[in-house]
Design an enzyme around this catalytic site. Sequence first.
Site, PDB file in Angstrom:
ATOM      1  N   SER A  88      23.785  49.152 -25.022  1.00  0.00           N
ATOM      2  CA  SER A  88      23.648  48.377 -23.790  1.00  0.00           C
ATOM      3  C   SER A  88      24.599  48.776 -22.673  1.00  0.00           C
ATOM      4  O   SER A  88      24.463  48.265 -21.554  1.00  0.00           O
ATOM      5  CB  SER A  88      23.806  46.883 -24.091  1.00  0.00           C
ATOM      6  OG  SER A  88      22.621  46.386 -24.673  1.00  0.00           O
ATOM      7  N   THR A 113      11.639  46.065 -37.544  1.00  0.00           N
ATOM      8  CA  THR A 113      11.515  47.311 -38.313  1.00  0.00           C
ATOM      9  C   THR A 113      11.723  48.541 -37.426  1.00  0.00           C
ATOM     10  O   THR A 113      12.203  49.578 -37.894  1.00  0.00           O
ATOM     11  CB  THR A 113      10.150  47.398 -39.014  1.00  0.00           C
ATOM     12  OG1 THR A 113       9.109  47.189 -38.052  1.00  0.00           O
ATOM     13  CG2 THR A 113      10.048  46.344 -40.114  1.00  0.00           C
ATOM     14  N   TYR A 127      21.272  36.632 -21.848  1.00  0.00           N
ATOM     15  CA  TYR A 127      21.159  38.082 -21.940  1.00  0.00           C
ATOM     16  C   TYR A 127      19.727  38.474 -22.273  1.00  0.00           C
ATOM     17  O   TYR A 127      19.153  37.996 -23.256  1.00  0.00           O
ATOM     18  CB  TYR A 127      22.107  38.589 -23.013  1.00  0.00           C
ATOM     19  CG  TYR A 127      22.391  40.068 -22.962  1.00  0.00           C
ATOM     20  CD1 TYR A 127      23.430  40.566 -22.183  1.00  0.00           C
ATOM     21  CD2 TYR A 127      21.635  40.965 -23.708  1.00  0.00           C
ATOM     22  CE1 TYR A 127      23.705  41.923 -22.141  1.00  0.00           C
ATOM     23  CE2 TYR A 127      21.902  42.317 -23.667  1.00  0.00           C
ATOM     24  CZ  TYR A 127      22.940  42.790 -22.881  1.00  0.00           C
ATOM     25  OH  TYR A 127      23.202  44.133 -22.844  1.00  0.00           O
ATOM     26  N   SER A 128      19.153  39.348 -21.463  1.00  0.00           N
ATOM     27  CA  SER A 128      17.752  39.707 -21.662  1.00  0.00           C
ATOM     28  C   SER A 128      17.538  41.204 -21.522  1.00  0.00           C
ATOM     29  O   SER A 128      17.600  41.756 -20.416  1.00  0.00           O
ATOM     30  CB  SER A 128      16.857  38.978 -20.646  1.00  0.00           C
ATOM     31  OG  SER A 128      15.516  39.420 -20.772  1.00  0.00           O
ATOM     32  N   ASN A 129      17.249  41.859 -22.634  1.00  0.00           N
ATOM     33  CA  ASN A 129      16.883  43.266 -22.583  1.00  0.00           C
ATOM     34  C   ASN A 129      15.539  43.459 -21.875  1.00  0.00           C
ATOM     35  O   ASN A 129      15.300  44.505 -21.267  1.00  0.00           O
ATOM     36  CB  ASN A 129      16.815  43.837 -23.999  1.00  0.00           C
ATOM     37  CG  ASN A 129      18.200  44.037 -24.600  1.00  0.00           C
ATOM     38  OD1 ASN A 129      18.978  44.841 -24.130  1.00  0.00           O
ATOM     39  ND2 ASN A 129      18.509  43.271 -25.641  1.00  0.00           N
ATOM     40  N   GLY A 151      27.969  47.982 -26.216  1.00  0.00           N
ATOM     41  CA  GLY A 151      26.630  48.323 -26.643  1.00  0.00           C
ATOM     42  C   GLY A 151      26.549  48.394 -28.148  1.00  0.00           C
ATOM     43  O   GLY A 151      27.404  49.011 -28.791  1.00  0.00           O
TER      44      GLY A 151
END
Length: 354
Positions: free
Chosen positions: A34, A96, A130-132, A289
């Site tokens: 990150s 996965t 927090y948002s990817n 990260g």
Amino acid sequence: MDDGRGEPIEIAEQATWTLRDHRIQVDDEVRMGSNTKTMMATLVLQLVGEGKLTLTDPVDKWLPGRIPNGRAITLRMLLNHTSGLFDYTQDPVMLTSILGTDRRPRSAAQLLDLGTGHDPLFAPGSSWSYSNTGYIAVGAVLEKVTGQSLADLVQDRIARPLRLKDTYLATGSTWRGPHAHGYEPDAAHMPPDVPDELRNYGGARHDGHVDVSANSPWWAGAAGAVVSSAADWDRFYNALFAGKLLPAAQLAQMRATVPIFPDQPDGPGYGLGIETGQTACGTVWSHDGGIPGYLTTNATDPTGTRTASIVILTEAFAETQTAFPELARAAQELQTAAVCGMFDKSAPAAPSAE
């Protein structure tokens, strides 16, 4: 670690059983996870400085119809995690892929659909989470505005101008140069408190561990697929905070923060792709990260003169710290020591373990 006064202090240590794979060097390539977000925010702000974007642009302007309520979500909200978008990496279908046991790639569009297929966590701009997913959207905007791939943008606008020889956005499992191998315990050697679904990583096995360094970070994309080295990242931070990558106005926008914890308005704050907070030895700007096999933390003082980069070649402990108490404590002590050394101070004594 660089205290700004002379040659950086570089230390690399490894377990003897890992030597059969690679002898670690301080300039090895590693997956930055990150920390990628700081580079994505830098690219956006460069375009803002060039008049090609504004931070108040609604997402719908660039990705029409792609994000629910996209007229109310701005680019700034994507960058500082106030969009309310669900984080796609928390969807069980991704597990996965993250663990490397399913190597079928999905496109950035599919990742975005996965995140936006969930209900939002809150109204845009009303809280922080927090948002990817927000950064996958940022990546899509960058490509739409420039007509270039993210990998080319990182290379042309950051890596090449700064001569970062070990820095690039990975689009597959291939490394470009010597790299540190990352490991996780195999299922038989995972602590019993680790949930069953988190016990099995893909990769070559030996000495009770799984070598996950050949797994692709495709699933992280604009949210976490940059590869770099400690030396390169220190140079990036130095250039960023010295104003070599952004005009003063855009650097100030990057450093305008919102509280990470709503009940702690004076606590740690998140800006645009970077956060700030107080440590035991001084105020830092930083990001970390986590991606299987690699936990990286990078910090700088407010001027970019003093920098510290910490790389730990395992990451599962950070996901379930209660299952790895000794490793979690050692990692925290290492980070504190490095940041305090950056400020030319001694780290405070660690509390005794009970």
